[in-house]
Design an enzyme around this catalytic site. Sequence first.
Site, PDB file in Angstrom:
ATOM      1  CD  GLU A   1     -13.848  -3.421  -1.582  1.00 54.28           C
ATOM      2  OE1 GLU A   1     -14.754  -3.812  -2.336  1.00 54.28           O
ATOM      3  OE2 GLU A   1     -12.772  -4.047  -1.446  1.00 54.28           O
TER       4      GLU A   1
ATOM      5  CG  HIS B   1      -8.329 -10.384   2.635  1.00 54.51           C
ATOM      6  ND1 HIS B   1      -8.802  -9.119   2.350  1.00 54.51           N
ATOM      7  CD2 HIS B   1      -7.556 -10.722   1.573  1.00 54.51           C
ATOM      8  CE1 HIS B   1      -8.347  -8.720   1.156  1.00 54.51           C
ATOM      9  NE2 HIS B   1      -7.571  -9.671   0.673  1.00 54.51           N
TER      10      HIS B   1
ATOM     11  CE1 TYR C   1     -12.668 -10.486  -9.269  1.00 56.89           C
ATOM     12  CE2 TYR C   1     -11.852  -8.571  -8.076  1.00 56.89           C
ATOM     13  CZ  TYR C   1     -11.880  -9.938  -8.272  1.00 56.89           C
ATOM     14  OH  TYR C   1     -11.126 -10.762  -7.475  1.00 56.89           O
TER      15      TYR C   1
ATOM     16  CD  GLU D   1      -5.805  -8.683  -2.567  1.00 57.49           C
ATOM     17  OE1 GLU D   1      -5.568  -7.832  -3.434  1.00 57.49           O
ATOM     18  OE2 GLU D   1      -6.814  -8.651  -1.850  1.00 57.49           O
TER      19      GLU D   1
ATOM     20  CG  ASP E   1     -11.994  -9.261   3.463  1.00 56.59           C
ATOM     21  OD1 ASP E   1     -10.948  -8.687   3.842  1.00 56.59           O
ATOM     22  OD2 ASP E   1     -12.120  -9.760   2.331  1.00 56.59           O
TER      23      ASP E   1
ATOM     24  NE  ARG F   1     -13.328  -6.033   2.147  1.00 59.12           N
ATOM     25  CZ  ARG F   1     -12.747  -6.639   1.102  1.00 59.12           C
ATOM     26  NH1 ARG F   1     -13.467  -7.130   0.107  1.00 59.12           N
ATOM     27  NH2 ARG F   1     -11.440  -6.787   1.076  1.00 59.12           N
TER      28      ARG F   1
END
Length: 758
Positions: free
Chosen positions: A471, A262, A420, A329, A191, A162
């Site tokens: 991010e 991803h 996280y 994901e 990613d 990111r």
Amino acid sequence: MRRTIIYFNMLLPVFVSAQEISIIPLPAEMKTGKGRFSLSKYTVLLVRNGADDPAADFLNTYLEEYYGFKLKKVKQASSGCIELTTLQTLVPGKEGAYTLTVTPKGIAVMGQTASGTFYGMQTILQLLPAVKQSNATYSIPVVTIKDEPRFGYRGLHLDVSRHFLPVSYVKKYIDFIALHKMNYFHWHLTDDQGWRIEIKKYPKLTEVGAWRDGTIIGRYPGTGNDNIRYGGFYTQEQVREVVQYAADRFITVIPEIDMPGHSLAALTSYPQLGTAPESGYAVAQTWGINDRFNNVLNPTEYTFSFVEGVLDEVIGLFPSKYIHIGGDEASKRWWHESPSSQKIMQDNGLKDENELQSYFVKRVEKFLNSKGRTLMGWDEILEGGLAPNAIVMSWRGEKGGIAAAKEKHFVILCPEDPLYLNHSQTRLEDSITQGGYGPLENVYKYEPIPKELNEEEGKYVMGAQGNLWSEYIGTPSKAEYQLFPRLSALSEILWSPKAKRNWTDFEKRLLTQFKRYDLWKINYSRSYFELKATVLPAPAYQGISVRLETKTKNPVINQYNTVNGDSHSLGKYTGPVTIKKSGLYHAELIVSGKKLGSFDQPFYFNKATGKSIRLVTEANTKYPGDGAFTLVNGIQNTKRLIRSTEFLGFLGTDCEATIDLGKETSFTNVSVHILEQPSSWIYAPSGFSVSYSTDGKQFNTINCNDGPIKKEWVICSIDKTIKARYVKVIIRNYGTIPTGSVGAGNKAWLFVDEITID
Ligand code: ACM
């Protein structure tokens, strides 16, 4: 008289208090003694063999950088030396164990293994005063330490997709891991937003996939796009350099090549890997995943040969036994819609897309195992059946970790809450984060072995890991701000005996740790000291009460209130203060004459503010806000942070509340402040009804002239003035997310944070 005093002093041994010694992570066993050893540039460093070199080199680099001198390495023992010895007998389960003895004559570290010697040396660094002194002689207290790690896996992760960080900073990051006696660096290299590792067989991965043509501005979904080309990657040469740098610190680098989801950067480079090669893949410029964009590899033979080609080079670069293949994901939608993916399912007798994912992961595992490596993946790899030897990283809470451990698979715990580290550690939200609130204390109190596991199953927990997704982390300084001091708390839960973990004791040592951070010149969060405010109903429901707390010693807190542009002092804080009018409440924390923090909260008063309120159904435990009172606390959440503690979230259910205004009150408007964010499954209510009562039993429904939602408000304006003591509000959940929308078919969230009556 005088003699007596001297005599008395000589009799009284000068014991070092345990408090003066401030080591994080706390050693397993420690005995303080009396006397001190003086360390200066004249101290020599006895290194017996090559196994001690990494510890010796780190010690000298550290001393030179932070204290301005280094020690001469010698091969012969002498008085006043630091002696490093590695036994090199690999005692199973004792990897990293060491003893450390400080006497007035010298310091001796004895490591069971070279890593143990290295960790003993790390402890010496923490026995040094945390401040550089002008006379350059450092007094170290006499102490005996016997120490070893609780967990074999003590990890920290970094996402460089990111946002990209240069090699020089990756090395600094590895030093942070080493300084905390941690031993795994999980490097998230690929990613949707960028591919960051050179692969010679597939050059387009970095020619194309390492670059994006812009990045969203602000918090997702963003206020625009900066349209600035952004990217970067590590050459294989640089990767080797990083791996060696880490190895010199007894840190294993685990590369992550994320698949089959991803994968947008790879798909942009080689569209034939995808389920829709003609669709025009482009490296992502925004955050988040879900069904919005197709970022999934199609499990064709071409894809498997690509994956094997990539992993072959990765294996060549990383000696790590573990290779992380992501697996998180992966949206099944694209496989469902792709005739080619469906054909692969048919040909292999797979009954659904979960089984296709499992088929994919198992094939990759077989390849890795054939090369002597072990597959690691996020907890989604459990879906459709776990690959036989896979290690699971549990991030969506602990569920995946528990399930895998019960299946006798090794697991690493890194649940989003609280591990996280990209989540905010302050409630003040002083910079953009993804949301989520994971303060230092929550990290410290996290126990890596879930209570659902029995003793035997608990042995499958290798350890835990802090994750730093980038991010909203574009600079080293922001990375440090997110990491510290939480990394120090994490290191202690991973290293120190569980029985010794004690928050109050950690808090004392933390103050010295802050001085070390200053020595290291890192940008750490001061949120530990921040003003923590609790907003409560005032006595007898007459207004709002604000209670302030701070960890700071001898604080002075000045308070102000600004009402209609006029600011006035509310004096020094001595206890909860009552607010009765709309305005901006501002408090400033002053320590030793300096402003150390502040708290600002606008309060919007209406007839419901601070009144008694009852919910028929509690909010979902994931978004409980501050209970029912959240809806009448005078605070309107304008930051649009979905995980804010200020929202009540209802999953598929209505929000039904009754407010007692305390006495008969007239009003013509009832409104509800909500959050609407369909991309996150949060929908505006489908309806809203209001009724009133004088006795709290018999309610009359009001005809609302409810117009469209205005910004974040759902309004019930009433034709006539109503007089009532009790007001009941039912805010209807949207229901099921419609077809074609993100999360279609699932229950919608209803997010509410305030009810106003005017
Ligand atoms: C993850 O946060 N998607 C592992």
